[in-house]
Design an enzyme around this catalytic site. Structure first.
Site, PDB file in Angstrom:
ATOM      1  N   GLU C   8      22.530   5.839 -31.696  1.00 43.51           N
ATOM      2  CA  GLU C   8      21.452   6.773 -31.371  1.00 43.51           C
ATOM      3  C   GLU C   8      20.310   5.953 -30.788  1.00 43.51           C
ATOM      4  O   GLU C   8      19.331   5.654 -31.456  1.00 43.51           O
ATOM      5  CB  GLU C   8      20.988   7.569 -32.602  1.00 43.51           C
ATOM      6  N   HIS C  10      17.773   5.278 -27.459  1.00 44.46           N
ATOM      7  CA  HIS C  10      17.246   6.099 -26.379  1.00 44.46           C
ATOM      8  C   HIS C  10      16.607   5.315 -25.237  1.00 44.46           C
ATOM      9  O   HIS C  10      16.028   4.259 -25.427  1.00 44.46           O
ATOM     10  CB  HIS C  10      16.213   7.074 -26.958  1.00 44.46           C
ATOM     11  N   HIS C 167      20.988  16.169 -31.652  1.00 49.17           N
ATOM     12  CA  HIS C 167      19.782  15.364 -31.855  1.00 49.17           C
ATOM     13  C   HIS C 167      18.563  16.276 -31.890  1.00 49.17           C
ATOM     14  O   HIS C 167      18.546  17.313 -31.232  1.00 49.17           O
ATOM     15  CB  HIS C 167      19.669  14.349 -30.698  1.00 49.17           C
ATOM     16  N   ASP C 291      18.228   4.014 -33.743  1.00 49.44           N
ATOM     17  CA  ASP C 291      17.238   4.914 -33.174  1.00 49.44           C
ATOM     18  C   ASP C 291      16.168   4.116 -32.435  1.00 49.44           C
ATOM     19  O   ASP C 291      14.975   4.414 -32.521  1.00 49.44           O
ATOM     20  CB  ASP C 291      16.596   5.790 -34.269  1.00 49.44           C
TER      21      ASP C 291
END
Lengths: 357, 357, 357, 357
Positions: C8, C10, C167, C291
């Site tokens: 996860e 980004h 998400h 993340d």
């Protein structure tokens, strides 16, 4: 957290330091003897650096339990208790002590225990597993303390309201030669300590002593010396096979563990084992300890301060359970505001990451 | 164990029974209305059969919180408290009650809360989530209790020393139509209750109310309404993003959970979730409850009595934590010898198997 | 351990960086935009420093789901997928990507998903919660993906054998104003993300989609968005109230969680929550993730590498579960000898203390 | 669940039944001898009633290990293996067997092991702790299997790809008289079995045997014979004191436990101990077993079927881990659709409560 209390912390007599150092053929062997002598220098400094406010110290293994001569054992106990008391008296706001006693006779044990508690201000007694002795044929043997001969000892322990720490020592020479000479790495903390202490502890627990003297408190190191892993099976079989037949104790082992026994983390900083202990016997029975100088205060403190459990439970393990077990310590200690004790745990948990925010 | 205490247990007013029964198109729909009226018959009998000594009862959801008219809400609260008190007074050694109050104004809430506690002997207050009201344009809206308008309410709660149980009710009609009309099975205990109560609880916890009124105790059902699963993430982000900026509360959410909040097992008899709660916030914050008549006393009691944890912790969950939270209950209860309370747990655990021995 | 995989993680489009940075009024606000642009510099370096071999990257929230115009959303998805693909292609032995797609129509979603998977080599699709749209009256609304209109989307997902990562994104403006304007600190990772994603995930899980398309795999971040804490209660009530009535799904939620759902540790490095997840749904469903850039690779990696669980389970979380979920990744990765992967975990666990020996 | 496999299940030779019955002065002593003879009657029926599809049976303790005469031990092993094989052959779709072998010489052991595996179709070998023998002076002694004299035995075990189950037997008479005559209730399953088997297992594990023969698989009963409680401490001390000095094994004990050792639940149906095992060594190393006829199939099955863990993990413990360890069993078993196996677990968990709905 601040204000931590530790309670399986060893010293030795000055005359023993050299032998201790030579016992272990390690590259830094000198350290062990020196470390057992040190208390107010490096050890205190490491306590300070890690938020350890108080330590209950004790004579290193085997103490009087390793002496087969009753007189020698008794005089050793007196000498050791006097020496350890002096160490404590240099900083009574930071240290207390467990007495050692000869267990050759219950009389000797009780006399010295009373002296240690009532005159020297010691807060408990630490027994290094069984008492070695020579039988009529001069053969080395050992007494275990579930023997009825110790009734008066347990009565005195209860009457004095002091906990008994059951600590390991090395196996009998015969057993060493039979089992360990081919695999010496299993001796001591790796395995033999837990093997022997778990036997002795279970013998005491199932003997009925806690029925006769319900006020007796027994402390085991190393998160219970493996017994917690077996608790379900122990009670299952005692109840279905021995209850109503040969079993002297009136309650389940679980009940004694929850009412008369405490375990410390000395030498066993293992999170899964600790969480297991929490679910088996409850957080109120678990006490932080390090096992200095064999273990490292910084390592143990870091572990307990960052345990993945609640602040409240860290505070219980780190301090308040010890105060409940040793109520007379409370008046020696600084202010007991839980919030302040927990402050640096908070800090530890939240300064790990700066992030982007 | 014997002597269990339960505290999220509902009743309804006689005039509501029919509606309650019709709400649920189940094959045995009649039961619900009747079950909410019953207390001293079947419910008490099931308590007796399962070692439940005491229940703290409360008005079923939504109570005054569902009434948008302030006067109606206030008079409903009075009527309900009077009725529930009468139920309690028929067997005060077995029952106590949470008050309900209108939260349209803090004054109304405080007046009724005082009457309920001081005159009727109620032991806490149960709020069914937010207070519905109509705004100037006649639009349905809701108050949450972190709003500064409730300051005097929290002050009174602290001064009276009574816990506040934050209990769910159904979402606003708009939200039902937006989210649940296409999937109505998510309404209520399956999901919407926890969704809405967790929001409200977290709003209160982070508002600074516990800093201003540190004596306030908040109780959440259903093992914390999902919040415990998120605790690490909540504090992690509040500390790194909001601390020192917009966050009004002075401590971490974990600290409030460990000092101001209790969770009950009402309607959530799940062992992994319970063990998780033990490690997150500690055994001392967890209280057994059933959520009658929506849940079954036998099922809940069997679960708590055979939990794979220590006797001592079952006793805490089942009884002693509740006595610590509601100290005035103690004098209503029978003798509190822990040993006797635990006896039948012992029995349960060891009569499973005859075996060959 | 070496060879960790994270998923996860980004990035944003170049034109979004400035806005991202300005979104958060933090002292080092510049960082966020820059960090979302960076991949092959600092982020890769931090991966290298922490034994992270591979990252599956994705467009930052809200992506196409935040665009109410169908055409804009579709062209945004294409542009983003092209851009992200280029990032991946610079180091395909270190990166792969989730596609984003417009969910205004299932046709648009399927066309772009196929292009992304078949032409660009993307390994899954990441949806930022619900798809925003304007209804006939121009009012902002949202689609959830349990809506029957998405049947063909789920069919395509199953046919392509790619996981769907659900998400979070921010709540609707109405909800923000109703619930969060008075307590903005609850927005985002602290609470609203989990609140909204848990609703959406549970809607999908109970819709029957997994009965129709049993090959579909759904991934949830943040250790399951609070749902695991509620699992027992969810199934308890669905089974006793909704089964055989309105419930469309044929199995228990637990069964779908164990067969169709995976959870990642993204943004939730909490040991009690992880151990809880292990007991609820089993170690094989849990995937390490960080993340980035919202969380720190070093912090996440240190946590996973020192978890108080077995080496084997760390290896599953850190790598092999991800390879089972994304089998086509295997051929991109270096040799997969578990022993080597675990070596530095061993080292970490035993270099803490020199001691006296 | 259906399809459970159990693997510490004992039988005795017909001529032993009477002695077995008389060994235990219990009110229903007759049962034990009869129960050890029975397999296809009551035991199979209880298996059927509890969803146990398959049992791997073995000669009761002490088998050849209790015979000091090498010839007697060897011929006993042959006789027992032939007898047990016949029992298996009556229902090969329900039973398989561990061989027993004399361990007086590695040659004898290997010859009989090969015969048992290759001719009789046995699937492993079960050793009842150490091999008793008489030394030159006629004194009773014991061999442990970390002795280099057993190298060829371990080589054969690896080559044949069959697991070795290390099972307890009673202590030496000397040890009984020294430690247990005053407290006989500690003998056997309560304590001495775990004490002796844990020593032997740890001796083997640290001997380097698994480095030389990495394919060897060792199985321990009773959830690891207490060793898991000590694992952290064992490795901590071996690494800091013995590594690079006297320690022959190249890896940590944890690594061997995760790669070469399996533990069964035989005789230890304890949820906290099981959850602890899951976190210490991982779910893939744990196998359900009952320890019939000393334990009860119904009790063990009920426990495993209602464990507070995931369906998937119950399936692993109950069946699939055993199939991974004994791959040749797979072809004897019925269809292996996990969904069907789990069906009755589902049913068990959700038929507890009718409630009001």
């Amino acid at each position: 957290m601040r204000g931590k209390i530790i309670l399986e912390e060893h010293v030795c007599l000055p005359e023993e330091a050299e032998v201790e150092s030579s016992k272990f053929a390690s590259s830094n062997a000198q350290d062990l003897g020196r470390a057992l002598l040190d208390l107010h220098q490096d050890r205190l400094q490491e306590m300070n650096a890690n938020g350890v406010e108080f330590a209950i110290i004790s004579q290193n293994t085997p103490g009087p339990q390793g002496l087969t001569d009753p007189n020698e054992a008794a005089s050793y106990a007196t000498r050791s208790n006097d020496y350890v008391s002096e160490l404590v008296d240099q900083a009574p706001e930071r240290f207390a002590a467990f007495a050692v006693v000869s267990m050759h006779t219950t009389e000797a044990a009780v006399v010295e225990l009373k002296r240690a508690v009532e005159r020297l201000g010691m807060v408990g007694v630490l027994l290094h597993d069984s008492q070695l002795y020579l039988d009529d044929k001069g053969q080395l043997r050992e007494y275990h303390y579930d023997d009825p001969r110790y009734d008066e000892f347990w009565a005195a322990v209860e009457q004095l309201s002091v906990p008994v720490y059951l600590h390991p020592k090395s196996p009998l020479p015969d057993e060493i030669s039979r089992l360990y000479s081919a695999r010496p790495w299993l001796l001591g903390p790796v395995y033999s300590y837990a093997r022997d202490t778990s036997f002795h502890a279970l013998a005491i627990i199932t003997s009925g002593i806690f029925d006769k003297y319900p006020g007796v408190k027994l402390v085991l190191g190393h998160l219970g010396e493996m017994l917690l892993a077996h608790l379900g099976r122990i009670d299952h079989w005692l109840e279905k096979r021995n209850r109503g037949k040969d079993l002297p104790s009136q309650k389940t082992v679980r009940e004694y563990l929850e009412n008369n026994v405490y375990v410390t983390t000395a030498g066993h900083f293992s999170t899964p084992a600790l969480v297991h202990a929490m679910t088996e016997i409850g957080i109120d029975r678990i006490l932080f300890s390090v096992d200095t100088p064999f273990e490292n205060i910084t390592e143990g403190s870091t572990w307990v301060d960052t345990l993945p459990i609640s602040h409240g439970d860290v505070t219980k393990i780190g301090r308040t359970n010890a105060l409940a077990l040793f109520p007379r310590l409370a008046k020696r200690l600084r202010s007991d505001e839980v919030e302040k004790l927990q402050q640096d745990r908070q800090r530890v948990l939240f300064t790990k990451n700066a992030g982007f925010w």
